[in-house]
Design a protein around this motif. Structure first.
Motif, PDB file in Angstrom:
ATOM      1  N   GLU A  31       0.457 -15.755  -6.752  1.00 28.08           N
ATOM      2  CA  GLU A  31      -0.148 -15.460  -5.453  1.00 28.08           C
ATOM      3  C   GLU A  31       0.001 -13.964  -5.209  1.00 28.08           C
ATOM      4  N   VAL A  32      -1.123 -13.266  -5.119  1.00 25.91           N
ATOM      5  CA  VAL A  32      -1.096 -11.813  -4.973  1.00 25.91           C
ATOM      6  C   VAL A  32      -1.545 -11.445  -3.563  1.00 25.91           C
ATOM      7  N   VAL A  33      -0.706 -10.684  -2.874  1.00 27.62           N
ATOM      8  CA  VAL A  33      -0.986 -10.280  -1.499  1.00 27.62           C
ATOM      9  C   VAL A  33      -0.921  -8.762  -1.416  1.00 27.62           C
ATOM     10  N   VAL A  34      -1.921  -8.153  -0.786  1.00 27.53           N
ATOM     11  CA  VAL A  34      -1.904  -6.717  -0.519  1.00 27.53           C
ATOM     12  C   VAL A  34      -1.490  -6.517   0.929  1.00 27.53           C
ATOM     13  N   ALA A  35      -0.375  -5.808   1.146  1.00 28.20           N
ATOM     14  CA  ALA A  35       0.133  -5.527   2.486  1.00 28.20           C
ATOM     15  C   ALA A  35      -0.082  -4.049   2.789  1.00 28.20           C
ATOM     16  N   ARG A  36      -0.806  -3.753   3.862  1.00 24.74           N
ATOM     17  CA  ARG A  36      -1.235  -2.380   4.111  1.00 24.74           C
ATOM     18  C   ARG A  36      -0.420  -1.644   5.163  1.00 24.74           C
ATOM     19  N   THR A  37       0.343  -2.345   5.955  1.00 24.59           N
ATOM     20  CA  THR A  37       1.172  -1.685   6.970  1.00 24.59           C
ATOM     21  C   THR A  37       2.611  -2.143   6.788  1.00 24.59           C
ATOM     22  N   ASP A  38       3.540  -1.387   7.364  1.00 26.25           N
ATOM     23  CA  ASP A  38       4.944  -1.779   7.279  1.00 26.25           C
ATOM     24  C   ASP A  38       5.165  -3.162   7.880  1.00 26.25           C
ATOM     25  N   ALA A  39       4.469  -3.458   8.975  1.00 21.71           N
ATOM     26  CA  ALA A  39       4.624  -4.767   9.616  1.00 21.71           C
ATOM     27  C   ALA A  39       4.163  -5.879   8.675  1.00 21.71           C
ATOM     28  N   GLU A  40       3.037  -5.666   8.001  1.00 23.38           N
ATOM     29  CA  GLU A  40       2.558  -6.665   7.043  1.00 23.38           C
ATOM     30  C   GLU A  40       3.526  -6.810   5.872  1.00 23.38           C
TER      31      GLU A  40
ATOM     32  N   VAL B 271       9.319 -11.698   3.169  1.00 24.58           N
ATOM     33  CA  VAL B 271      10.294 -12.740   3.507  1.00 24.58           C
ATOM     34  C   VAL B 271      10.327 -13.850   2.462  1.00 24.58           C
ATOM     35  N   ASP B 272       9.164 -14.220   1.924  1.00 21.58           N
ATOM     36  CA  ASP B 272       9.132 -15.285   0.907  1.00 21.58           C
ATOM     37  C   ASP B 272       8.557 -14.774  -0.418  1.00 21.58           C
TER      38      ASP B 272
ATOM     39  N   PRO C 288       9.938  -0.679   2.975  1.00 21.26           N
ATOM     40  CA  PRO C 288      10.158  -0.006   4.259  1.00 21.26           C
ATOM     41  C   PRO C 288      11.543  -0.322   4.815  1.00 21.26           C
ATOM     42  N   GLN C 289      11.953   0.446   5.791  1.00 15.30           N
ATOM     43  CA  GLN C 289      13.236   0.177   6.431  1.00 15.30           C
ATOM     44  C   GLN C 289      13.209  -1.185   7.099  1.00 15.30           C
ATOM     45  N   GLY C 290      14.343  -1.853   7.055  1.00 18.01           N
ATOM     46  CA  GLY C 290      14.470  -3.143   7.711  1.00 18.01           C
ATOM     47  C   GLY C 290      13.948  -4.317   6.912  1.00 18.01           C
ATOM     48  N   TRP C 291      13.678  -4.128   5.624  1.00 25.31           N
ATOM     49  CA  TRP C 291      13.125  -5.213   4.825  1.00 25.31           C
ATOM     50  C   TRP C 291      14.163  -6.311   4.604  1.00 25.31           C
ATOM     51  N   HIS C 292      13.636  -7.528   4.508  1.00 23.24           N
ATOM     52  CA  HIS C 292      14.466  -8.714   4.247  1.00 23.24           C
ATOM     53  C   HIS C 292      13.707  -9.583   3.262  1.00 23.24           C
ATOM     54  N   ALA C 293      14.275  -9.769   2.085  1.00 24.60           N
ATOM     55  CA  ALA C 293      13.562 -10.492   1.027  1.00 24.60           C
ATOM     56  C   ALA C 293      14.560 -11.306   0.202  1.00 24.60           C
ATOM     57  N   PRO C 294      15.009 -12.428   0.729  1.00 22.95           N
ATOM     58  CA  PRO C 294      16.042 -13.211   0.031  1.00 22.95           C
ATOM     59  C   PRO C 294      15.606 -13.775  -1.311  1.00 22.95           C
TER      60      PRO C 294
ATOM     61  N   ASP D 261       0.861  -1.178   0.000  1.00 25.24           N
ATOM     62  CA  ASP D 261       0.000   0.000   0.000  1.00 25.24           C
ATOM     63  C   ASP D 261       0.900   1.232   0.000  1.00 25.24           C
ATOM     64  N   PRO D 262       0.887   2.001  -1.084  1.00 26.79           N
ATOM     65  CA  PRO D 262       1.900   3.048  -1.243  1.00 26.79           C
ATOM     66  C   PRO D 262       1.589   4.297  -0.454  1.00 26.79           C
ATOM     67  N   PRO D 263       2.619   5.117  -0.206  1.00 28.21           N
ATOM     68  CA  PRO D 263       2.386   6.393   0.477  1.00 28.21           C
ATOM     69  C   PRO D 263       1.635   7.352  -0.421  1.00 28.21           C
ATOM     70  N   SER D 264       0.998   8.330   0.184  1.00 30.06           N
ATOM     71  CA  SER D 264       0.292   9.342  -0.590  1.00 30.06           C
ATOM     72  C   SER D 264       1.301  10.283  -1.234  1.00 30.06           C
ATOM     73  N   ALA D 265       1.253  10.376  -2.546  1.00 30.79           N
ATOM     74  CA  ALA D 265       2.173  11.230  -3.301  1.00 30.79           C
ATOM     75  C   ALA D 265       1.582  11.452  -4.679  1.00 30.79           C
ATOM     76  N   PRO D 266       2.027  12.521  -5.393  1.00 32.39           N
ATOM     77  CA  PRO D 266       1.505  12.758  -6.742  1.00 32.39           C
ATOM     78  C   PRO D 266       1.714  11.548  -7.638  1.00 32.39           C
ATOM     79  N   GLY D 267       0.655  11.123  -8.314  1.00 34.56           N
ATOM     80  CA  GLY D 267       0.781  10.040  -9.262  1.00 34.56           C
ATOM     81  C   GLY D 267       0.683   8.652  -8.674  1.00 34.56           C
ATOM     82  N   ILE D 268       0.437   8.529  -7.366  1.00 33.67           N
ATOM     83  CA  ILE D 268       0.370   7.226  -6.721  1.00 33.67           C
ATOM     84  C   ILE D 268      -1.089   6.807  -6.582  1.00 33.67           C
ATOM     85  N   PRO D 269      -1.438   5.580  -7.000  1.00 37.40           N
ATOM     86  CA  PRO D 269      -2.839   5.147  -6.930  1.00 37.40           C
ATOM     87  C   PRO D 269      -3.298   4.952  -5.492  1.00 37.40           C
ATOM     88  N   SER D 270      -4.603   4.989  -5.300  1.00 38.91           N
ATOM     89  CA  SER D 270      -5.177   4.834  -3.970  1.00 38.91           C
ATOM     90  C   SER D 270      -5.187   3.370  -3.552  1.00 38.91           C
TER      91      SER D 270
END
Length: 329
Positions: free
Chosen positions: A39-48, A54-55, A64-70, A11-20
């Motif tokens: 498999e499509v997943v919508v993640a709405r918070t940084d924690a999600e 991860v996978d 977001p900061q601290g992401w880990h995506a091997p 879920d993207p931040p609010s900025a010009p040109g960014i969809p809702s």
């Protein structure tokens, strides 16, 4: 290459040109229907987001900061020119392929360039100022005769080439400077010079159009000395990124009569503060970072994303790859 993949829509931040967020959910539903192996997943918070990455094999949005995506193989940026800071050292070091929204907005932004260009060609800023003051004055506005003019694009990407095609019926000489002239030449732009030629080309231009992205190399790229090189009859247009221009220097040049006018869609600070004196200049046209706006933009974004999803699943090369994750383009 696996035949299945997990795609996280952040879920993207609010900025010009960014969809809702609503548009993002619609995209997810359409992708699930179109790509059964995805498999499509919508993640709405940084924690999600952090949990889902991860996978994940692919993701859309801002990490977001601290992401880990091997397992991450593909990251879709939500903009054509993501802002400075999007391409972090972690992304640059990661093997993930990054794509952007390059090309989605070309015709809309090029049309915005033409709107500014034609307005100055016929002196409309002057007449608009007269209209606001109920002054009926004829024959005193400066005009830009495009057939006898030279238009210089700073940046020779898709927007510049589209705008150059739109300019062809008016007959100006069209040139550009670009950091990669060998890959951006051709089309309706007559000559693409190396970026080092900027200062030699500015004095020859009747209109200068700024289209470059915001990178460490382009921040504050145009300052007072550059505007001093331009013709006093020239106009300046910026539809790229506001941070590439020192706005106060541009205002000084306009106030000093070193330029005939400016059309500005982007600014180094957005929203543009209401007390900034650029608002009051009669030879300036201002739009609030809307050059990319069009009725079908969200559908175009979706089609680009869906095409790359199909390519990912098929093991085919992705479209609109960012070739340098340090420079960001």
């Amino acid at each position: 290459m696996d035949t299945t993949a997990k795609f996280v829509l952040m879920d993207p931040p609010s900025a010009p040109g960014i969809p809702s967020a609503t548009v993002l959910e619609t995209w997810a539903q359409e992708l699930r229907a179109e790509c059964e192996e995805l498999e499509v997943v919508v993640a709405r918070t940084d924690a999600e987001v952090l949990e889902q990455l991860v996978d994940a094999d692919a993701a859309y949005g801002v990490l977001p900061q601290g992401w880990h995506a091997p397992r991450l193989r593909w990251l879709q940026a939500p903009m054509a020119n993501p802002p400075l800071g999007y391409f972090t050292p972690q992304i640059a070091e990661h093997p993930v392929v990054v794509t952007n929204m390059r090309g989605v907005y070309n015709d809309h932004i090029a049309t915005h360039v033409m709107a500014f260009m034609l307005a100055f060609a016929r002196g409309l800023p002057h007449y608009a100022h007269g209209q606001r003051n109920r002054e009926y004055r004829r024959g005193v506005a400066p005009v830009l005769h495009l057939a006898d003019s030279t238009v210089l694009f700073i940046g020779a990407g898709g927007v510049a080439h589209q705008a150059a095609r739109y300019l062809q019926p008016w007959g100006p000489r069209v040139v550009a400077v670009d950091a990669r002239p060998e890959t951006t030449a051709g089309g309706a732009i007559g000559t693409v010079f190396d970026a080092d030629a900027l200062e030699s080309q500015l004095p020859l231009a009747d209109a200068v159009v700024m289209t470059v992205p915001h990178t460490p190399d382009t921040e504050g790229m145009l300052e007072r000395r550059h505007f001093a090189l331009m013709k006093p009859t020239a106009v300046f247009i910026n539809i790229g990124r506001g941070q590439t221009v020192v706005l106060d220097d541009l205002v000084h040049a306009l106030e000093a009569g070193e330029l005939a006018g400016a059309g500005l869609d982007v600014f180094d600070q957005e929203p543009l503060p209401p007390d900034h004196r650029v608002w009051t200049l009669p030879n300036v046209l201002i739009t609030p970072h809307v050059a990319m706006v069009g009725p079908d933009i969200d559908q175009r974004r979706y089609e680009l994303i869906a095409d790359n999803c199909r390519r990912l699943l098929a093991g085919e090369p992705l479209q609109f790859v960012v070739t340098d994750k340090i420079l960001g383009f």
